[in-house]
Design an enzyme around this catalytic site. Structure first.
Site, PDB file in Angstrom:
ATOM      1  N   GLY A   1     -11.139 -13.495 -13.256  1.00 49.14           N
ATOM      2  CA  GLY A   1     -10.249 -12.358 -13.112  1.00 49.14           C
ATOM      3  C   GLY A   1      -9.668 -11.915 -14.431  1.00 49.14           C
TER       4      GLY A   1
ATOM      5  CG  ASP B   1     -11.031  -1.563   0.973  1.00 45.75           C
ATOM      6  OD1 ASP B   1     -10.503  -1.060   1.980  1.00 45.75           O
ATOM      7  OD2 ASP B   1     -10.568  -1.441  -0.169  1.00 45.75           O
TER       8      ASP B   1
ATOM      9  CG  ASP C   1      -6.471  -2.274  -2.284  1.00 39.01           C
ATOM     10  OD1 ASP C   1      -5.324  -2.150  -2.766  1.00 39.01           O
ATOM     11  OD2 ASP C   1      -6.880  -1.616  -1.318  1.00 39.01           O
TER      12      ASP C   1
ATOM     13  CB  CYS D   1      -0.952  -0.001   1.202  1.00 42.60           C
ATOM     14  SG  CYS D   1      -2.363  -1.101   0.967  1.00 42.60           S
TER      15      CYS D   1
ATOM     16  CE  LYS E   1      -5.450   4.007  -0.804  1.00 43.88           C
ATOM     17  NZ  LYS E   1      -6.101   3.520   0.435  1.00 43.88           N
TER      18      LYS E   1
ATOM     19  CG  ASP F   1     -16.780   5.067   3.353  1.00 42.53           C
ATOM     20  OD1 ASP F   1     -16.124   4.210   3.976  1.00 42.53           O
ATOM     21  OD2 ASP F   1     -17.766   5.645   3.834  1.00 42.53           O
ATOM     22  CG  ASP F   2     -12.725   1.902   4.054  1.00 36.74           C
ATOM     23  OD1 ASP F   2     -11.544   2.220   3.882  1.00 36.74           O
ATOM     24  OD2 ASP F   2     -13.353   2.139   5.096  1.00 36.74           O
TER      25      ASP F   2
END
Length: 346
Positions: free
Chosen positions: A137, A90, A67, A17, A20, A49-50
């Site tokens: 995916g 999240d 993410d 992260c 980010k 928000d998440d």
């Protein structure tokens, strides 16, 4: 070099992260984008928000998030686990239960197939631990490997939590130590103690499921997971979104001892500086030492849940969290906003 000796973190400029985009930069990138109105969209991208939340019925809403990031560990199986735990978090932060996941993956064309297999196996195992499914995916070729998930979960609309519901008098609770960003940065330079890294990896692979399952049984007004923006960055977003201010007792924050020593030496991730630039104008540091502030700005990967709990039920919630999460902490309180700073360190 054999397949088992691939150094994934050496292929990445940033770890986890820490890669980010900074909160301030992200806000500017989203400026001026028109938000389509839909009465069933309970949480959209216009809120910091998440995850997004879309109401399907009076009893059911979709929670969706995505993410992914570059390697934070050399072991591909471990990297897959961490990335999956981080993405699932999240949904837990919104009070939801993850159910369906899609892989998002970028790999160098010369990466050994067994390395890719182990990465995906790590993600699958962590998703199944959460009681969810991976159903497909998308993958592309890229010189820098990346992995993560798009996650869909469910929540009752009347039980949904956001980061903007904190109320004056609420008690701030947190569920994991801080300092993993500092440790993973040191690890890239082979400066992190092995024991500390083992602890960091254990923290980052620990799902926030237990914290969420306990949290939803108690009166909690707001929640967010602490990841790339650090404790102070995500705390500031909660304060701004809720129209309140936060008071945080620095001595109550569980800081990984080895990370503290490294921070005192100035070994800090680039993301820490981005987080400080975003939040420091709204933070009163009080008497907190610089290294303590640095750890509070430290970008966390798969960090803990920060909750604003109703004071009437906070003690019972805290007692139940103890022993069930990596580190139950009573960090401070929520206060009425008096203008000026939003977060006060004590």
């Amino acid at each position: 070099m054999s397949e088992n000796q691939v150094k994934l973190t050496k292929l990445a400029r940033c770890a986890g992260c820490g890669a980010k985009v900074g909160a301030g930069t992200l806000a500017k990138l989203l400026e001026g984008i028109r938000v389509r109105q839909d009465p069933n969209l309970l949480v959209g991208f216009d809120r910091s928000d998440d995850a997004s939340v879309y109401k399907l019925s009076e009893d059911l809403a979709l929670v969706q998030t995505v993410d992914f990031f570059p390697p934070i560990a050399d072991d591909p199986y471990l990297f897959g686990q961490i990335a999956a735990a981080n993405a699932l978090s999240d949904v837990y932060a919104m009070g939801g239960e993850p159910k369906l996941c899609l892989n998002i993956m970028a790999v160098p064309k010369d990466m050994p197939p067994e390395t890719v297999h182990q990465l995906l196996r790590g993600g699958y195992d962590k998703v199944y631990e959460a009681g969810a499914l991976i159903t497909g995916g998308h993958s592309i070729l890229d010189d820098e490997p990346k992995y993560g998930l798009a996650v869909t979960g469910f929540v009752r609309p009347d039980k949904m939590l956001t980061n903007s519901g904190a109320r004056p008098g609420d008690v701030l609770l947190f569920t994991k130590p801080v300092g993993t960003g500092v440790l993973t940065t040191a690890a890239k330079a082979d400066m992190a103690p092995a024991g500390a890294m083992a602890r960091a990896y254990e923290l980052m692979t620990t799902l926030n499921k237990a914290a969420r399952d306990i949290m939803v049984r108690h009166p909690v007004h707001a929640c967010t997971d602490v990841t790339g923006f650090g404790l102070l960055g995500h705390g500031l977003e909660m304060a701004q979104g809720s129209g309140v201010e936060l008071e945080i007792d620095v001595s109550a924050v569980d800081m990984i001892p080895e990370a503290a020593e490294l921070a005192k030496m100035g070994i800090l991730p680039e993301g820490m500086y981005r987080n400080r630039a975003f939040a420091e104008d709204s933070v009163d540091p009080g008497a907190a030492e610089l290294w303590q502030q640095d750890l509070l700005y430290d970008p966390q990967t798969s960090g803990g849940l920060l909750m604003a709990a109703d004071p009437a039920g906070a003690e019972a919630l805290f007692r139940e969290l103890e022993g069930a999460v990596p580190s139950a902490q009573r960090l401070g309180v929520v206060r009425e906003y008096r203008g000026g700073k939003r977060v006060f360190l004590r």
